[in-house]
Scaffold this motif. Structure first.
Motif, short mmCIF file in Angstrom:
data_model
loop_
_atom_site.label_atom_id
_atom_site.label_comp_id
_atom_site.label_asym_id
_atom_site.label_seq_id
_atom_site.Cartn_x
_atom_site.Cartn_y
_atom_site.Cartn_z
N ALA A 1 -33.57 -44.82 -8.20
CA ALA A 1 -32.66 -45.61 -7.37
C ALA A 1 -33.23 -47.00 -7.13
O ALA A 1 -32.50 -47.99 -7.16
N ILE B 1 -31.47 -42.16 -0.66
CA ILE B 1 -30.75 -42.68 -1.82
C ILE B 1 -31.49 -42.22 -3.07
O ILE B 1 -32.65 -42.56 -3.27
N TYR C 1 -31.06 -41.67 -7.47
CA TYR C 1 -30.28 -42.00 -8.66
C TYR C 1 -30.74 -41.07 -9.76
O TYR C 1 -31.94 -40.87 -9.97
N PHE D 1 -25.50 -42.39 -8.31
CA PHE D 1 -26.24 -42.33 -7.06
C PHE D 1 -25.83 -41.07 -6.34
O PHE D 1 -24.67 -40.67 -6.35
#
Length: 101
Positions: free
Chosen positions: A9, A77, A79, A87
Motif C-alpha cells: 500500500a 490500509i 494493498y 486496496f
C-alpha cells in the motif's frame, strides 16, 4: 488517531502522491458509508480541514483522518496484487468486516 499501512500500500500510495493530480494534496481515508456496526472506507486525494488529524505512518506517508469519526481511528490500509490488484481497508478495533476498495 492511528493508521497502519502495509508495504504494498505504501508503494501504491507514494505513486498516487507523485502524480500531477496530487500536487498540494495528501492521502485521506474517508468513510464511504456506514452499514450497521461497521464502516466501508475509501482513499481519496484531499487537503486538510479544521477537523483533520494528520497521522504520520511508519511507512513515511502522512494520512488525513477526520478526528470526529471514531471508525477512522485504527484503520489498516493494505494493498494486494492477487487475486486482483486492490486496496483493502479495515479497522480491526471496530469491526471484523473487510471492505475491498
Amino acid at each position: 488517531m492511528k493508521c497502519k499501512i502495509n508495504r504494498n500500500a505504501a508503494k501504491v500510495l507514494k505513486e498516487m502522491l507523485a502524480t500531477g493530480e496530487a500536487e498540494g494534496k495528501m492521502i485521506r481515508v474517508a468513510i464511504d458509508y456506514m452499514h450497521g456496526d461497521h464502516a466501508h472506507y475509501k482513499i481519496v486525494l484531499d487537503t486538510a480541514t479544521e477537523h483533520d488529524e494528520i497521522v504520520h505512518t511508519e511507512k513515511g506517508i502522512a494520512v488525513l483522518l477526520d478526528s470526529r469519526e471514531e471508525f477512522l481511528d485504527g484503520v489498516w490500509i493494505q494493498y494486494f496484487y492477487v487475486p486482483q490488484e486492490e486496496f483493502i481497508i479495515t479497522n480491526p478495533s471496530k469491526s471484523p468486516h473487510v471492505h475491498n476498495h
